[in-house]
Design an enzyme around this catalytic site. Structure first.
Site, PDB file in Angstrom:
ATOM      1  N   CYS A   1      -3.173  -3.787   4.154  1.00  0.00           N
ATOM      2  CA  CYS A   1      -2.387  -4.798   4.740  1.00  0.00           C
ATOM      3  C   CYS A   1      -2.475  -6.326   4.556  1.00  0.00           C
ATOM      4  CB  CYS A   1      -2.246  -4.688   6.346  1.00  0.00           C
ATOM      5  SG  CYS A   1      -1.907  -2.981   6.799  1.00  0.00           S
TER       6      CYS A   1
ATOM      7  N   GLU B   1       0.698  -1.218   0.078  1.00  0.00           N
ATOM      8  CA  GLU B   1       0.015  -0.069   0.194  1.00  0.00           C
ATOM      9  C   GLU B   1       0.879   1.284  -0.044  1.00  0.00           C
ATOM     10  OE1 GLU B   1      -2.026   0.514   3.717  1.00  0.00           O
ATOM     11  OE2 GLU B   1      -1.564  -1.335   4.325  1.00  0.00           O
TER      12      GLU B   1
ATOM     13  N   HIS C   1      -1.798 -10.296  12.316  1.00  0.00           N
ATOM     14  CA  HIS C   1      -1.258  -9.162  11.622  1.00  0.00           C
ATOM     15  C   HIS C   1      -0.910  -8.155  12.735  1.00  0.00           C
ATOM     16  CE1 HIS C   1      -0.909  -5.342   9.483  1.00  0.00           C
ATOM     17  NE2 HIS C   1      -2.202  -4.802  10.052  1.00  0.00           N
TER      18      HIS C   1
HETATM   19  N1  COA Z   1       1.024   2.629  30.896  1.00  0.00           N
HETATM   20  C1  COA Z   1       0.708   1.396  30.257  1.00  0.00           C
HETATM   21  N2  COA Z   1      -0.276   1.543  29.209  1.00  0.00           N
HETATM   22  C2  COA Z   1      -0.970   2.635  29.055  1.00  0.00           C
HETATM   23  C3  COA Z   1      -0.088   4.001  29.568  1.00  0.00           C
HETATM   24  C4  COA Z   1       0.651   3.878  30.633  1.00  0.00           C
HETATM   25  N3  COA Z   1       1.095   4.870  31.023  1.00  0.00           N
HETATM   26  N4  COA Z   1      -0.984   4.997  29.114  1.00  0.00           N
HETATM   27  C5  COA Z   1      -1.773   4.623  28.020  1.00  0.00           C
HETATM   28  N5  COA Z   1      -1.969   3.170  28.033  1.00  0.00           N
HETATM   29  C6  COA Z   1      -2.352   2.133  27.227  1.00  0.00           C
HETATM   30  C7  COA Z   1      -3.992   2.383  27.152  1.00  0.00           C
HETATM   31  O1  COA Z   1      -4.629   1.867  28.196  1.00  0.00           O
HETATM   32  C8  COA Z   1      -4.327   1.835  25.849  1.00  0.00           C
HETATM   33  O2  COA Z   1      -4.315   0.276  26.124  1.00  0.00           O
HETATM   34  P1  COA Z   1      -5.806  -0.439  25.718  1.00  0.00           P
HETATM   35  O3  COA Z   1      -5.967  -0.319  24.094  1.00  0.00           O
HETATM   36  O4  COA Z   1      -5.392  -1.886  26.034  1.00  0.00           O
HETATM   37  O5  COA Z   1      -6.887   0.132  26.404  1.00  0.00           O
HETATM   38  C9  COA Z   1      -3.133   1.896  24.939  1.00  0.00           C
HETATM   39  O6  COA Z   1      -1.923   2.491  26.036  1.00  0.00           O
HETATM   40  C10 COA Z   1      -3.267   2.646  24.084  1.00  0.00           C
HETATM   41  O7  COA Z   1      -3.576   4.218  24.637  1.00  0.00           O
HETATM   42  P2  COA Z   1      -4.725   4.890  23.757  1.00  0.00           P
HETATM   43  O8  COA Z   1      -5.265   6.078  24.728  1.00  0.00           O
HETATM   44  O9  COA Z   1      -5.599   4.085  23.248  1.00  0.00           O
HETATM   45  O10 COA Z   1      -3.624   5.509  22.394  1.00  0.00           O
HETATM   46  P3  COA Z   1      -4.187   6.448  21.428  1.00  0.00           P
HETATM   47  O11 COA Z   1      -5.526   6.932  21.564  1.00  0.00           O
HETATM   48  O12 COA Z   1      -3.096   7.383  21.207  1.00  0.00           O
HETATM   49  O13 COA Z   1      -4.333   5.467  20.052  1.00  0.00           O
HETATM   50  C11 COA Z   1      -4.067   3.855  18.624  1.00  0.00           C
HETATM   51  C12 COA Z   1      -3.675   4.330  19.916  1.00  0.00           C
HETATM   52  C13 COA Z   1      -3.489   2.279  18.621  1.00  0.00           C
HETATM   53  C14 COA Z   1      -5.399   3.463  18.389  1.00  0.00           C
HETATM   54  C15 COA Z   1      -3.172   4.729  17.797  1.00  0.00           C
HETATM   55  O14 COA Z   1      -1.975   4.554  17.785  1.00  0.00           O
HETATM   56  C16 COA Z   1      -3.877   4.347  16.259  1.00  0.00           C
HETATM   57  O15 COA Z   1      -4.630   4.782  15.591  1.00  0.00           O
HETATM   58  N6  COA Z   1      -2.652   3.399  15.380  1.00  0.00           N
HETATM   59  C17 COA Z   1      -3.046   2.977  14.040  1.00  0.00           C
HETATM   60  C18 COA Z   1      -3.961   1.790  14.382  1.00  0.00           C
HETATM   61  C19 COA Z   1      -3.820   0.789  13.137  1.00  0.00           C
HETATM   62  O16 COA Z   1      -2.459   0.583  12.732  1.00  0.00           O
HETATM   63  N7  COA Z   1      -4.845   0.445  12.442  1.00  0.00           N
HETATM   64  C20 COA Z   1      -4.727   0.027  10.984  1.00  0.00           C
HETATM   65  C21 COA Z   1      -4.661  -1.337  10.864  1.00  0.00           C
HETATM   66  S1  COA Z   1      -5.235  -2.383  12.005  1.00  0.00           S
END
Ligand code: COA
Length: 391
Positions: free
Chosen positions: A111, A79, A233
């Site tokens: 992906c 992609e 994945h």
């Molecule tokens: N210690 C441990 N864990 C922590 C933490 C800390 N101090 N602070 C936050 N976290 C955890 C959260 O609880 C969460 O865990 P959970 O998902 O099990 O609940 C995780 O870290 C991520 O935190 P979150 O607030 O959800 O992060 P975010 O809003 O910044 O977004 C993603 C995370 C993954 C959604 C974002 O990076 C994203 O959109 N990535 C792309 C996703 C992707 O690739 N999708 C396409 C194909 S599948």
């Protein structure tokens, strides 16, 4: 006829950023990235690496003369394509010196592209048992600086040689798959960074997994206990664990411990590379096969592929006798140990470097890049690649 994975190659660029340091510079607790998301290092591609060069480097070390003689189909899942018309597979075909009597195409479905390639390769080998198919999954994951997706970027490629009587893994007969038109992650033609609805994407990844897992059980009668491991994945390594947890209680405590322990091992390379989109599932499989020494021949490995937009698929494979002898463990250990850390400001500067969108000539400094195959620039609107070993 037994058809499956005969060889697996991998390549990632020589630069990476430490996720603890990225977290500090983004005013985020480091544990959010290292535990909450599950990433330790993120591969940074210099401008001299693109999807074509990454894939060519991944395939370079696995092919011998006999493979090159038998490969009559190159399928490139990506992609991060470099041309709307010409396939990335044609460039790699030339860079690897493959025979002209071959097909070469590019496949796209986020992906999922390399998985589609593997299934297509399986059909091709069934019709032409003497031939081999080179399937490539190569990408650069870009969400943007200071975005929530930033911690889930990465770059790299996996090359899979698919053949009859494969040395590493026989792919089993059945597959379970599904498609639904959703907007969880996409990249319009005009954008060089992905758009993502992160939470929705996580939910859909799990919903698709539950659907294809159930379908596969119904088709095959296989249960959790029948798997030694399940590889996922991995856009980031916590993602697969979230999906796995939804089915763990289908097994005994012993099954749960085995599958969870093997899951951890299957994330080893992904944790220090980041998301490589089409190659991520196969990088996870490679982590498991190379980092776990005592997996027995005959073990069944489940594989879950997900490509946003979205298509999901579950399938499985059986490890072959002496499969470890056919892996490139030393080479991959060396690849990781020779990487160079860049600071966050250096990563940001590399990220912001882009190619002109007009017909200006570009010449890139490939001497700074230790890769054998590099993207060297653009002349007359034609991308130039150099294979240093062919000089
Ligand atoms: N210690 C441990 N864990 C922590 C933490 C800390 N101090 N602070 C936050 N976290 C955890 C959260 O609880 C969460 O865990 P959970 O998902 O099990 O609940 C995780 O870290 C991520 O935190 P979150 O607030 O959800 O992060 P975010 O809003 O910044 O977004 C993603 C995370 C993954 C959604 C974002 O990076 C994203 O959109 N990535 C792309 C996703 C992707 O690739 N999708 C396409 C194909 S599948």
């Amino acid at each position: 006829m037994k058809i499956g994975i005969d060889k697996i190659g991998f390549y990632t660029p020589h630069l990476y950023v430490d996720m603890n340091k990225l977290a500090v510079s983004r005013n985020v607790e480091p544990e959010k990235f290292t535990i909450g998301i599950g990433q330790e290092k993120m591969a940074i591609p210099p401008l001299t690496q693109d999807a074509v060069s990454l894939a060519a480097n991944a395939a370079l070390k696995i092919l011998d003369d006999d493979d090159k003689e038998k490969i009559d189909f190159v399928i490139f899942g990506t992609e991060s394509g470099i041309d709307h018309s010409k396939s990335a597979a044609v460039y790699v075909h030339q860079l690897l010196g493959l025979k002209p009597q071959a097909r070469a195409i590019e496949l796209k479905q986020a992906c999922y592209g390399a998985t589609a390639g593997i299934q297509m390769a399986k059909g091709h080998i069934a019709l032409h048992p003497g031939s081999k198919v080179l399937v490539l999954g190569s990408d650069i994951a870009r969400y943007g600086l200071n975005t929530s997706g930033e911690a889930t970027q990465g770059a790299g490629a996996v090359a899979l040689l698919i053949s009859a009587d494969p040395k590493i893994m026989v792919l089993e007969e059945h597959n379970a798959y599904m498609t639904a038109d959703i907007m969880d992650f996409w990249r319009p033609i005009y954008a060089d960074k992905a758009f993502v609805d992160g939470k929705f994407s996580n939910e859909q990844y799990i919903a698709f997994f539950n659907n294809v897992w159930r379908q596969y059980k119904e088709k095959t009668g296989l249960e959790l206990q029948d798997y030694e491991a399940i590889c996922y994945h991995l856009p980031y390594t916590k993602m697969g664990k979230k999906a796995l947890r939804t089915i763990l209680d289908e097994g005994t405590v012993v099954d749960q411990e085995r599958i969870m322990a093997n899951y951890q091992i299957s994330t080893a390379y992904n944790r220090v590379v980041g998301n490589i989109y089409t190659g991520s599932l196969y990088l996870s499989l490679l982590s498991l096969l190379e980092q776990k020494e005592n997996l027995e021949a005959g073990s069944r490995i489940g594989l879950y592929s997900y490509g946003s937009g979205a298509v999901g698929e579950f399938f499985s494979g059986i490890l072959q006798p002496n499969y470890r002898k056919h892996l490139q463990i030393d080479q991959h250990t060396k690849l990781f140990s020779e990487r160079t850390e860049v600071t966050v400001p250096e990563y940001e500067a590399i990220f912001e470097e882009t190619l002109p969108t007009n017909d200006r000539k570009v010449e890139l400094e490939i001497d700074q890049d230790p890769a054998t195959i590099c993207f060297a620039g653009i002349t007359d609107n034609k991308r130039q690649y150099i294979n240093k070993s062919a000089k």
